[in-house]
Design an enzyme around this catalytic site. Structure first.
Site, PDB file in Angstrom:
ATOM      1  N   ARG A  56      45.257 -28.366 118.523  1.00 29.56           N
ATOM      2  CA  ARG A  56      46.574 -28.860 118.085  1.00 29.56           C
ATOM      3  C   ARG A  56      47.487 -29.090 119.280  1.00 29.56           C
ATOM      4  O   ARG A  56      48.444 -29.863 119.176  1.00 29.56           O
ATOM      5  CB  ARG A  56      47.245 -27.839 117.150  1.00 29.56           C
ATOM      6  CG  ARG A  56      46.646 -27.792 115.751  1.00 29.56           C
ATOM      7  CD  ARG A  56      47.490 -26.909 114.848  1.00 29.56           C
ATOM      8  NE  ARG A  56      48.887 -27.164 115.107  1.00 29.56           N
ATOM      9  CZ  ARG A  56      49.798 -26.225 115.371  1.00 29.56           C
ATOM     10  NH1 ARG A  56      49.469 -24.961 115.355  1.00 29.56           N
ATOM     11  NH2 ARG A  56      51.040 -26.560 115.619  1.00 29.56           N
ATOM     12  N   ASN A 109      55.622 -30.728 122.100  1.00 31.90           N
ATOM     13  CA  ASN A 109      56.868 -30.508 121.373  1.00 31.90           C
ATOM     14  C   ASN A 109      57.877 -31.637 121.579  1.00 31.90           C
ATOM     15  O   ASN A 109      58.972 -31.598 121.032  1.00 31.90           O
ATOM     16  CB  ASN A 109      57.473 -29.155 121.747  1.00 31.90           C
ATOM     17  CG  ASN A 109      56.590 -28.024 121.244  1.00 31.90           C
ATOM     18  OD1 ASN A 109      55.876 -28.184 120.253  1.00 31.90           O
ATOM     19  ND2 ASN A 109      56.606 -26.898 121.945  1.00 31.90           N
TER      20      ASN A 109
END
Ligand code: UD1
Length: 419
Positions: free
Chosen positions: A398, A23
């Site tokens: 991912r 992130n």
């Protein structure tokens, strides 16, 4: 596409070096677009979302090179302002390119992100903030056509909710806007500070990241710079849970324990030994995990929504009934049906999951429904009796840099299926 096969019941022990934060790396890669020169980003995890970000940067005209965990982006010549629908669909968080593309070119054309596996993911806060900064937005045929005809200008913005993505997009758009921007009720997540640190190194003037008021004084241009991505607190939580459910003992290296206070606290509540020393944390599991009466996901520094599935998987083998309340996303319990295949006893209603801990799970065939939900299945399979097969592992890839190799390194019986 292979599946992951796990033979559960092995006690995990050893050391794991924590990957760079997913992130953080995605917004930082988007931010390299704003820099007129070459940026060198270290500690980039090997994730499919990172590969998609590189594809987007190349599509926009940047030159990108990857060597081990370092990605070099030369954004000297940017030739495009659109992100093809295919790439937008590959990675929902590609919406973070919006602020960077408009900041660099004055225009951006992206497909509307729409709904996703966690429920609707609106971007109204991103768009209304950009409008305040001088962007005209037209929605046509599922595309958002955004233009800052007279350039971007700083603005005072109050976020109705401290959205991580909106805060990032505003910072990106404001860094080289004309004038000053203030974000009130900004997100305080460590990944926001990492983005601001990168941009400040490149010449931006961003103050107050990590607090709920961020001031951005627009500068004329940014140059290239070098930056190291912060450690991934959710990957760290995942590997801690793998140790906790297997009666194991793992030392995690290259961590930032100060970013994980609420997570570390929950592990202690479950009866785990948690010892931090500088950038490492050793987690030791108790004979039997203890239940936690209630865990609630909240914005930082509260318990992260991304660690919710990890907590639920862990609590499904605790010594009593726990409750998990998901306060950030509407539809984040799809993985629960998959966990039930292992014999977990979980009931969900609205945003609440009631988890009745069982003595032991048994191996199952299941499918990852989303990234962190997939991690929850890995945790369940590691402690289940017998063999488990997890499908749709592209979701897991991912966000985890070779989870199979990492867990094998600490003694798990885990492999990719051969077919
Ligand atoms: C969220 C998480 C972040 C996590 C990331 C990846 C929070 C607050 N954010 O960030 O920690 O790393 O997922 O999984 O925990 N919302 C709107 N309008 C908007 C933007 C958001 O209504 O324009 C709502 C969303 O529907 C959601 C909430 O705000 O209910 C959180 O959204 P936001 O922080 O923007 O999500 P992400 O940036 O995806």
């Amino acid at each position: 596409m292979s599946d992951i096969i796990i033979n559960g019941g092995r006690r995990l022990s050893g050391e794991i070096s924590i990957q760079g934060a997913k992130n953080s790396v995605l917004p930082v890669l988007a931010a390299t677009l704003l820099c007129g020169g070459e940026s060198v980003i270290h500690n980039c995890p090997g994730l499919s979302d990172v590969a998609t970000s590189v594809k987007i940067l190349k599509h926009l005209g940047c030159r990108c090179e990857k060597e081990n965990n370092t990605i070099t982006v030369d954004a000297g010549e940017v030739s495009g302002c659109d992100i093809p629908d295919k790439l937008m669909r590959e990675m929902r968080s590609s919406v973070v390119f919006l602020g960077a593309v408009i900041g660099r070119t004055g225009r951006a054309v992206i497909s509307s992100p729409g709904g996703c596996e966690l429920g609707p993911r609106p971007i109204d806060l991103h768009l209304s903030a950009l409008e305040r900064m001088g962007v005209t937005i037209r929605e046509e045929h599922g595309y958002l056509n955004c233009t800052a005809e007279n350039g971007l200008r700083g603005a005072e913005i109050h976020l109705g909710f401290p959205s991580v993505g909106a805060t990032e997009n505003i910072i990106l758009a404001a860094a080289t806007a004309e004038g000053d921007t203030v974000i009130h009720n900004a997100a305080k997540e460590p990944e926001i500070s990492d983005l601001a640190d990168f941009l400040n190194r490149a010449g931006a003037r961003i103050y107050g990241s990590g607090s709920d008021t961020i001031n951005i004084y627009g500068v004329e241009h940014l140059g290239g710079t070098e930056h190291t991505i912060i450690p991934d607190r959710i990957a760290a939580a995942t590997y801690m849970a793998c140790a906790a459910v297997t009666g194991g003992r793992i030392t995690l290296e290259n961590m930032m324990p100060s970013h994980m206070v609420s997570i570390l606290w929950s592990f202690k509540e479950c009866g785990c030994g948690v010892v931090s020393c500088g950038k490492s944390v050793t987690v030791t599991s108790p004979e039997r995990l203890r239940r936690i009466p209630t865990v609630r996901s909240l914005v930082y520094p509260g318990f992260p929504t991304d660690a919710g599935p990890i907590a639920v998987a862990m609590l499904s083998v605790a010594d009593g009934t726990s409750v998990f309340v998901e306060n950030i996303f509407e539809n984040r319990f799809r993985y629960v049906d998959e966990l039930k295949r292992f014999g977990a006893k979980i009931k969900t209603e609205g945003k609440t999951a009631v988890i009745e801990g069982v003595n032991r799970l048994s191996g199952a065939e299941c499918k990852a429904t989303d990234l962190r939900g997939g991690a929850a299945l890995v945790i369940a399979a590691l402690c289940a009796e017998g063999e488990s097969r997890i499908g749709e592992i592209h979701h897991i890839e991912r966000g985890y840099d070779d989870i199979v190799k990492t867990l094998k390194g600490v003694g798990a019986d885990i492999n990719y299926s051969r077919e």
